[in-house]
Scaffold this motif. Structure first.
Motif, PDB file in Angstrom:
ATOM      1  N   UNK A   1       0.813  -1.222   0.000  1.00  0.00           N
ATOM      2  CA  UNK A   1       0.000   0.000   0.000  1.00  0.00           C
ATOM      3  C   UNK A   1       0.841   1.264   0.000  1.00  0.00           C
ATOM      4  N   UNK A   2       2.120   1.163   0.368  1.00  0.00           N
ATOM      5  CA  UNK A   2       3.055   2.296   0.338  1.00  0.00           C
ATOM      6  C   UNK A   2       4.466   1.719   0.341  1.00  0.00           C
ATOM      7  N   UNK A   3       5.399   2.438  -0.251  1.00  0.00           N
ATOM      8  CA  UNK A   3       6.782   1.947  -0.280  1.00  0.00           C
ATOM      9  C   UNK A   3       7.408   1.965   1.113  1.00  0.00           C
ATOM     10  N   UNK A   4       7.046   2.923   1.916  1.00  0.00           N
ATOM     11  CA  UNK A   4       7.520   2.999   3.295  1.00  0.00           C
ATOM     12  C   UNK A   4       6.299   3.115   4.193  1.00  0.00           C
ATOM     13  N   UNK A   5       6.143   2.172   5.105  1.00  0.00           N
ATOM     14  CA  UNK A   5       4.952   2.177   5.938  1.00  0.00           C
ATOM     15  C   UNK A   5       5.224   1.646   7.326  1.00  0.00           C
ATOM     16  N   UNK A   6       4.333   1.980   8.232  1.00  0.00           N
ATOM     17  CA  UNK A   6       4.419   1.537   9.625  1.00  0.00           C
ATOM     18  C   UNK A   6       3.001   1.340  10.137  1.00  0.00           C
ATOM     19  N   UNK A   7       2.733   0.190  10.736  1.00  0.00           N
ATOM     20  CA  UNK A   7       1.433  -0.090  11.333  1.00  0.00           C
ATOM     21  C   UNK A   7       1.622  -0.262  12.828  1.00  0.00           C
ATOM     22  N   UNK A   8       0.752   0.385  13.591  1.00  0.00           N
ATOM     23  CA  UNK A   8       0.807   0.357  15.055  1.00  0.00           C
ATOM     24  C   UNK A   8      -0.357  -0.477  15.566  1.00  0.00           C
ATOM     25  N   UNK A   9      -0.066  -1.403  16.476  1.00  0.00           N
ATOM     26  CA  UNK A   9      -1.080  -2.281  17.060  1.00  0.00           C
ATOM     27  C   UNK A   9      -1.404  -1.795  18.477  1.00  0.00           C
ATOM     28  N   UNK A  10      -2.528  -1.098  18.678  1.00  0.00           N
ATOM     29  CA  UNK A  10      -2.892  -0.704  20.053  1.00  0.00           C
ATOM     30  C   UNK A  10      -3.056  -1.909  20.973  1.00  0.00           C
TER      31      UNK A  10
ATOM     32  N   UNK B   1      -1.534  -5.459  21.316  1.00  0.00           N
ATOM     33  CA  UNK B   1      -0.362  -6.126  20.732  1.00  0.00           C
ATOM     34  C   UNK B   1      -0.709  -7.472  20.125  1.00  0.00           C
ATOM     35  N   UNK B   2       0.097  -7.851  19.153  1.00  0.00           N
ATOM     36  CA  UNK B   2      -0.062  -9.116  18.453  1.00  0.00           C
ATOM     37  C   UNK B   2       0.778 -10.173  19.168  1.00  0.00           C
ATOM     38  N   UNK B   3       0.129 -11.243  19.620  1.00  0.00           N
ATOM     39  CA  UNK B   3       0.813 -12.348  20.291  1.00  0.00           C
ATOM     40  C   UNK B   3       0.908 -13.505  19.297  1.00  0.00           C
ATOM     41  N   UNK B   4       2.132 -13.902  18.998  1.00  0.00           N
ATOM     42  CA  UNK B   4       2.367 -14.923  17.986  1.00  0.00           C
ATOM     43  C   UNK B   4       3.373 -15.930  18.512  1.00  0.00           C
ATOM     44  N   UNK B   5       2.949 -17.184  18.568  1.00  0.00           N
ATOM     45  CA  UNK B   5       3.799 -18.273  19.031  1.00  0.00           C
ATOM     46  C   UNK B   5       4.382 -17.928  20.412  1.00  0.00           C
ATOM     47  N   UNK B   6       5.687 -18.147  20.570  1.00  0.00           N
ATOM     48  CA  UNK B   6       6.364 -17.846  21.836  1.00  0.00           C
ATOM     49  C   UNK B   6       7.173 -16.552  21.745  1.00  0.00           C
ATOM     50  N   UNK B   7       6.853 -15.707  20.782  1.00  0.00           N
ATOM     51  CA  UNK B   7       7.619 -14.480  20.581  1.00  0.00           C
ATOM     52  C   UNK B   7       7.125 -13.385  21.524  1.00  0.00           C
ATOM     53  N   UNK B   8       7.925 -12.342  21.613  1.00  0.00           N
ATOM     54  CA  UNK B   8       7.505 -11.177  22.384  1.00  0.00           C
ATOM     55  C   UNK B   8       6.304 -10.529  21.692  1.00  0.00           C
ATOM     56  N   UNK B   9       5.394  -9.930  22.450  1.00  0.00           N
ATOM     57  CA  UNK B   9       4.246  -9.265  21.807  1.00  0.00           C
ATOM     58  C   UNK B   9       4.705  -8.157  20.873  1.00  0.00           C
ATOM     59  N   UNK B  10       4.078  -8.068  19.729  1.00  0.00           N
ATOM     60  CA  UNK B  10       4.450  -7.099  18.704  1.00  0.00           C
ATOM     61  C   UNK B  10       3.500  -5.909  18.766  1.00  0.00           C
ATOM     62  N   UNK B  11       4.084  -4.718  18.866  1.00  0.00           N
ATOM     63  CA  UNK B  11       3.311  -3.479  18.908  1.00  0.00           C
ATOM     64  C   UNK B  11       3.384  -2.717  17.583  1.00  0.00           C
ATOM     65  N   UNK B  12       4.155  -3.215  16.648  1.00  0.00           N
ATOM     66  CA  UNK B  12       4.258  -2.527  15.374  1.00  0.00           C
ATOM     67  C   UNK B  12       4.969  -3.374  14.347  1.00  0.00           C
ATOM     68  N   UNK B  13       4.752  -3.015  13.093  1.00  0.00           N
ATOM     69  CA  UNK B  13       5.395  -3.674  11.961  1.00  0.00           C
ATOM     70  C   UNK B  13       5.695  -2.589  10.929  1.00  0.00           C
ATOM     71  N   UNK B  14       6.927  -2.557  10.438  1.00  0.00           N
ATOM     72  CA  UNK B  14       7.343  -1.519   9.502  1.00  0.00           C
ATOM     73  C   UNK B  14       8.017  -2.156   8.302  1.00  0.00           C
ATOM     74  N   UNK B  15       7.879  -1.513   7.153  1.00  0.00           N
ATOM     75  CA  UNK B  15       8.552  -1.975   5.950  1.00  0.00           C
ATOM     76  C   UNK B  15       9.114  -0.780   5.187  1.00  0.00           C
ATOM     77  N   UNK B  16      10.253  -0.996   4.532  1.00  0.00           N
ATOM     78  CA  UNK B  16      10.939   0.044   3.764  1.00  0.00           C
ATOM     79  C   UNK B  16      11.397  -0.576   2.455  1.00  0.00           C
ATOM     80  N   UNK B  17      11.154   0.103   1.362  1.00  0.00           N
ATOM     81  CA  UNK B  17      11.540  -0.371   0.041  1.00  0.00           C
ATOM     82  C   UNK B  17      12.559   0.570  -0.580  1.00  0.00           C
ATOM     83  N   UNK B  18      13.577  -0.008  -1.190  1.00  0.00           N
ATOM     84  CA  UNK B  18      14.601   0.764  -1.895  1.00  0.00           C
ATOM     85  C   UNK B  18      14.831   0.126  -3.247  1.00  0.00           C
ATOM     86  N   UNK B  19      15.028   0.959  -4.264  1.00  0.00           N
ATOM     87  CA  UNK B  19      15.213   0.445  -5.606  1.00  0.00           C
ATOM     88  C   UNK B  19      13.883   0.068  -6.242  1.00  0.00           C
ATOM     89  N   UNK B  20      13.962  -0.590  -7.390  1.00  0.00           N
ATOM     90  CA  UNK B  20      12.760  -1.006  -8.099  1.00  0.00           C
ATOM     91  C   UNK B  20      13.106  -2.171  -9.006  1.00  0.00           C
TER      92      UNK B  20
END
Length: 372
Positions: free
Chosen positions: A122-131, A133-152
């Motif tokens: 949806x955007x080349x550079x983005x950040x989603x915030x989870x009010x 938190x996302x609990x997945x497997x045995x990992x630490x709870x996730x409060x955000x996910x970010x992605x950055x794109x360079x080049x094409x």
């Protein structure tokens, strides 16, 4: 939806900006974005916190310190991440997003075909915030996910970060890595370039999922960002999947200020603002009072559904020594001199929720501290 401001340029108080509201989450998302940009880009004694953390991540995987070439690469990666955060589109996920992500087929272990990420993103550079938190497997709870794109094209490089609460990393990394004094901190990163997926950080040390799972998380969020129509409502036009809340751009203390010098009063500019995208709760999701499989609209959320936890700091509190007989003693003309009872630091509020950093209950301090 513009934020009202006072004649001095400061944000005016709003009635709908309390904890648990969309405006409150939008401010938290913007504040987190600015702090993460400062985390990757601002130097501390010539080295940013991001480079120190990235060095610890790589060392946890290779069991070796960075070489000169790796240090140069990681330094450039930190600079590109900081630049991407400054221009990122920001989303606030709904409370049900975490459950829907965890149950998505992309995370079931099956093979995933990424396809053309430039068309999916949806955007080349983005950040989603989870009010919530996302609990997945045995990992630490996730409060955000970010992605950055360079080049094409064939030279496209996609970096994906997972964000957790800094307090979860302190017991694990305090002795090895200097972490920033911010509520949230990256704990995992994956890089995809020419169909080669590389991962940073050891899951056992940083509590982050593996690189394949991080990529699956990103694709799952992109897939769930648009609410799918109910099976029997395919011919009914769907409402907008998100709306925008405009908030003042957060300025991290100590960062460089933009604009002209304060000596020239005529050069003062209006404070910068940023649009924050609020993803709507899917209308087809059954509510807690609806029967299973019902396609009725989700009932209005109650205030306690959005209540965050708050910290209660120790030390002691004046309490009645006879709480059960207090009323009878007072009605009989007696007195109940309060006694000082030690109270441990704890958190109040619904379990599994995020902690509101701006709401803190301080117990009455010890008399010796007051006299000091």
């Amino acid at each position: 939806m513009e934020e009202p401001t006072t004649p001095t340029g400061h944000q005016a108080p709003r009635a709908d900006a309390g904890p648990g509201t969309a405006v409150h989450h939008a401010h938290d998302a913007e504040r987190t974005r600015a702090r993460l940009a400062n985390f990757w880009g601002s130097p501390r004694h010539g080295t940013s916190y991001g480079l120190e953390l990235l060095r610890a991540m790589v060392s946890s995987v290779t069991a070796q310190d960075l070489t000169h070439d790796q240090t140069v690469y990681c330094r450039g990666l930190c600079e590109s991440n900081a630049a991407a955060y400054r221009t990122s589109d920001v989303w606030v996920a709904p409370h049900t997003m975490g459950q829907r992500i965890a149950a998505h087929p992309f995370l079931s272990g099956r093979g995933i075909t990424a396809g053309n990420l430039e068309d999916l993103a949806p955007a080349r550079d983005g950040f989603v915030y989870f009010p919530t938190p996302l609990h997945l497997f045995d990992c630490q709870p996730l409060y955000g996910l970010a992605w950055h794109m360079a080049g094409t094209g064939d030279d496209l490089t996609t970096d994906v970060e997972t964000i957790t609460a800094t307090r979860h990393l302190l017991p694990l990394l305090a002795a090895h890595t200097k972490l920033p004094g911010t509520p949230y901190c990256p704990n995992g990163m994956a890089t995809l370039h020419r169909n080669v997926l590389n991962g940073y950080s050891n899951p056992d040390t940083f509590g982050a999922p593996g690189p394949a799972t991080i990529l699956a998380l990103l694709l799952t969020f992109w897939d769930l960002r648009l609410p799918a129509p109910a099976p029997d409502e395919t011919d009914i036009p769907q409402t907008a999947d998100e709306y925008i809340v405009t908030v003042l751009q957060h300025i991290v203390p100590g960062s460089k200020k933009t604009g002209r010098s304060g000596k020239n009063k005529r050069g003062s500019r209006a404070p910068a603002k940023r649009p924050i995208r609020i993803i709507r709760e899917p209308a087809h999701m059954p509510g807690p009072s609806d029967p299973a499989g019902s396609t009725a609209a989700v009932p209005a959320r109650r205030w306690k559904d959005d209540t965050l936890r708050w910290e209660v700091r120790a030390k002691s509190q004046n309490r009645c020594p006879n709480p059960h007989q207090h009323r009878a003693i007072i009605e009989a003309g007696g007195t109940c001199p309060p006694v000082k009872v030690p109270v441990r630091a704890h958190r109040n509020g619904p379990k599994g929720r995020d902690t509101d950093p701006r709401r803190t209950v301080r117990i009455v301090p010890d008399r010796r501290d007051r006299d000091a």
